[in-house]
Design a protein around this motif. Structure first.
Motif, PDB file in Angstrom:
ATOM      1  N   UNK A  14       6.004   6.252  -7.974  1.00  0.00           N
ATOM      2  CA  UNK A  14       7.274   5.731  -7.459  1.00  0.00           C
ATOM      3  C   UNK A  14       7.881   4.722  -8.424  1.00  0.00           C
ATOM      4  N   UNK A  15       7.020   3.857  -8.963  1.00  0.00           N
ATOM      5  CA  UNK A  15       7.519   2.819  -9.867  1.00  0.00           C
ATOM      6  C   UNK A  15       7.993   3.433 -11.177  1.00  0.00           C
ATOM      7  N   UNK A  53      15.827   6.758 -12.418  1.00  0.00           N
ATOM      8  CA  UNK A  53      16.708   6.405 -11.314  1.00  0.00           C
ATOM      9  C   UNK A  53      17.827   5.513 -11.832  1.00  0.00           C
ATOM     10  N   UNK A  54      18.913   6.154 -12.265  1.00  0.00           N
ATOM     11  CA  UNK A  54      20.022   5.381 -12.832  1.00  0.00           C
ATOM     12  C   UNK A  54      20.611   4.417 -11.823  1.00  0.00           C
ATOM     13  N   UNK A  71       8.438   0.855  -2.580  1.00  0.00           N
ATOM     14  CA  UNK A  71       8.269   0.483  -3.991  1.00  0.00           C
ATOM     15  C   UNK A  71       9.420  -0.422  -4.439  1.00  0.00           C
ATOM     16  N   UNK A  72      10.654  -0.125  -3.987  1.00  0.00           N
ATOM     17  CA  UNK A  72      11.772  -0.998  -4.326  1.00  0.00           C
ATOM     18  C   UNK A  72      11.529  -2.392  -3.757  1.00  0.00           C
ATOM     19  N   UNK A  73      11.025  -2.443  -2.499  1.00  0.00           N
ATOM     20  CA  UNK A  73      10.708  -3.736  -1.897  1.00  0.00           C
ATOM     21  C   UNK A  73       9.685  -4.504  -2.710  1.00  0.00           C
ATOM     22  N   UNK A  74       8.678  -3.807  -3.229  1.00  0.00           N
ATOM     23  CA  UNK A  74       7.645  -4.465  -4.036  1.00  0.00           C
ATOM     24  C   UNK A  74       8.263  -5.030  -5.319  1.00  0.00           C
ATOM     25  N   UNK A  75       9.143  -4.253  -5.966  1.00  0.00           N
ATOM     26  CA  UNK A  75       9.787  -4.753  -7.183  1.00  0.00           C
ATOM     27  C   UNK A  75      10.589  -6.019  -6.876  1.00  0.00           C
ATOM     28  N   UNK A 100       0.817  -1.202   0.000  1.00  0.00           N
ATOM     29  CA  UNK A 100       0.000   0.000   0.000  1.00  0.00           C
ATOM     30  C   UNK A 100       0.861   1.266   0.000  1.00  0.00           C
ATOM     31  N   UNK A 101       1.867   1.273   0.875  1.00  0.00           N
ATOM     32  CA  UNK A 101       2.691   2.467   1.018  1.00  0.00           C
ATOM     33  C   UNK A 101       3.581   2.730  -0.197  1.00  0.00           C
ATOM     34  N   UNK A 102       3.769   1.685  -1.032  1.00  0.00           N
ATOM     35  CA  UNK A 102       4.604   1.906  -2.210  1.00  0.00           C
ATOM     36  C   UNK A 102       3.941   2.892  -3.171  1.00  0.00           C
TER      37      UNK A 102
END
Lengths: 298, 289
Positions: free
Chosen positions: A58-59, A66-67, A273-277, A39-41
């Motif tokens: 974010x994604x 985001x290089x 969002x990084x965690x979700x990816x 949710x927070x992503x």
């Protein structure tokens, strides 16, 4: 007389009571954070603030603007492939070697030895390798100078072009004891008759490995592939302890980048969002693996 | 490097000819070299751990005399606090995990309550949820629960995460026990609590040991989470403790190596007492499936 559902529930109430503590812990410390992370992503969320809903921004930022994140994905792929070679490929070789030793004494010794990397705390090995790579007093450079290869010496963990390989090649000779033991257990479970009949048909050495042993330990290999991919995608404690992602983000991996965003610059939503990816990558890899690598039953 | 390892993995096997077990000699040599390389960093650490700074400057990687035991005396003072923290947090976690997972596993295996398949899969599904997804929200949760800078910030999440593997292993074991035995107990009037405590648990002692060993290995090596929830370094368990010790005393190489070696001893002791469970735990069928 047939019992109603409620009667059955009442009769087995102990069963529910016994799983309540487990469920309580899971709900609070696993389910809630997992759902909250998803949710927070979708929020522009900094520590302490409520944050705004920003959808998938974010994604979008991760993949278009985001290089460092893109580089971290490349590093992750490189490390994961390497871990597959080392933990699955090399470990299979070592397990087969140990399995084929006839002398029971030395076989037992080598099996016991494979425990060593497990009982030495991982952080100790990481820190020892950090020392080995040290540019001024580290033994790696000392050895290179000793054999006359001064030109090959490097500041292994401080040069952006080299640091990721230094992280990757730590723990030489890269034997993973757990993998070896799991594969060894699989090899030992192969019925003797199968190997013997194979030998009668002329399957020895390579062919015995290729056509008898490997097909019969696909279950273990599959498990190791899944575990290694999950680990390779998520693991960042070696990077954290050796380089913290530096120099100039050259050893950044997604886990480290998530850590940095969440706890150094307080971009909690972006870190989520990084965690979700990372979660999606492991999920897809696991499903593909379950689908396409089939184990053979005997 | 890759070609070298391939040649060890397979190449010479080609020349091996017929027979189940020929060629012990080169296999022993190859494995022996690998083992020597694996242990080389530890030998280096042992040698350096007995050096004073000036001894290290003169002869860094070969033994020198007199041996400086005071490096170990120094390291003990710093490491012992971290070790105590590790024993508290990993110990409390392992007790919680054994209790919760054995209760739940008994229930899943022996009590036919409506909806148990669904509940079991709800538990199992969490195997798929990686730590990366929960890291940030878990930290916020611990902060909101006001558990920052307490050991509960490690113990509670570790129990929640550690019980999964315990439930899997113990459920398989409880299911393998003969059902007639449990029925006989029930006919004699025993409640499920009594059967769990007096019959099931004593029978499963070695499996509980396997779960305990796996759980301790998991929590013991946790490096990053404690540094997030414990702002005070004196609260840190051994693994992050060793990291901070090395950061702090990096240039006193003898002391650093002594500390790293001392920090390795507790797991070695655990291994000596539970070596059978170790190998069983790492190779048991429950992990394979």
């Amino acid at each position: 007389m047939k019992k109603t559902l409620w009667e059955r529930i009442w009769e087995t109430k102990t069963g529910y009571l016994m799983v309540v503590p487990t469920l309580a812990f899971l709900l609070v410390f696993q389910y809630y954070p997992a759902i909250s992370g998803l949710y927070r992503s979708m929020f522009d969320w900094n520590a302490g603030l409520a944050g705004n809903f920003i959808g998938l921004a974010n994604f979008v930022e991760l993949f278009t603007d985001d290089e460092v994140f893109i580089r971290s994905l490349r590093n992750m792929a490189l490390l994961t492939i390497w871990y597959l070679v080392a933990f699955v490929g090399l470990s299979t070789g070592v397990a087969v070697l140990i399995h084929r030793i006839r002398n029971e004494g030395s076989k037992y010794f080598f099996r016991l030895f494979m425990i060593l990397p497990v009982i030495i705390p991982a952080v100790v090995l990481i820190l020892l390798w950090k020392f080995i790579y040290d540019s001024t007093i580290g033994p790696l450079n000392a050895i290179l100078i000793g054999v006359g290869l001064q030109d090959w010496t490097h500041a292994w963990l401080a040069e952006p072009k080299i640091a990721i390989y230094a992280v990757m090649f730590r723990n030489f000779p890269w034997i993973d004891g757990v993998s070896v033991l799991i594969l060894l257990a699989g090899l030992q479970a192969i019925p003797v008759e199968i190997v013997e009949s194979g030998l009668l048909d002329g399957a020895s050495g390579w062919r015995r490995l290729r056509y008898i042993e490997l097909p019969l330990i696909t279950g273990q290999i599959k498990l190791l592939i899944v575990l290694t991919i999950m680990w390779g995608v998520q693991e960042y404690s070696a990077v954290w302890a050796m380089t913290q992602g530096g120099p100039i983000d050259s050893t950044q991996v997604p886990g480290m980048w998530m850590y940095f965003n969440a706890f150094r610059i307080s971009r909690m939503g972006y870190a989520s969002a990084i965690g979700v990816v990372m979660f999606l990558i492991t999920l897809v890899a696991t499903i593909l693996n379950m689908r396409y690598i089939r184990s053979q039953e005997y | 490097m890759a070609t070298r390892s391939e040649s060890i993995a397979g190449g010479p096997a080609q020349r091996q000819g017929r027979g189940l077990h020929r060629g012990d000699a080169w296999r022993t040599v190859a494995l022996g070299i690998l083992c020597a390389l694996m242990i080389a960093p530890l030998i280096m650490a042992i040698i350096i751990s007995f050096k004073s700074p000036s001894q290290f400057t003169r002869v860094p990687f070969l033994p020198t005399w007199p041996m400086r035991w005071e490096n170990y005396e120094f390291a003990v003072q710093i490491i012992s606090q971290f070790l105590l923290n590790s024993i508290i947090t990993s110990g409390a976690t392992v007790i919680g995990v054994l209790l919760l997972s054995s209760l739940a596993a008994y229930s899943f295996a022996q009590i036919r309550f409506p909806g148990r398949t669904f509940v079991f899969y709800a538990v199992l599904a969490l195997m798929m949820v990686p730590a990366s997804l929960t890291l940030v929200p878990s930290f916020v949760l611990i902060r909101d629960l006001r558990l920052i800078n307490t050991h509960w910030s490690l113990i509670l999440p570790w129990i929640a995460g550690g019980q999964l593997i315990g439930i899997l292993i113990l459920r398989a074991f409880f299911e393998s026990l003969p059902g007639e035995m449990f029925d006989a107990c029930r006919i004699d009037g025993a409640t499920d609590w009594q059967i769990y405590w007096h019959v099931a648990l004593p029978l499963t002692r070695s499996m509980l040991g396997v779960v305990a060993v796996l759980n301790i290995l998991g929590t013991w090596n946790n490096l990053i989470w404690p540094t997030l929830t414990l702002p005070e370094r004196k609260m840190w368990p051994l693994t992050p403790g060793l990291y901070s010790y090395m950061e702090q005393y990096y240039t006193s190489y003898g002391r650093v190596m002594a500390g790293l070696l001392l920090g390795s001893i507790p797991l070695v002791i655990l291994f000596v007492f539970t070596s059978r469970l170790f190998v069983e735990g790492l190779t048991s069928g429950a992990i394979k499936t």
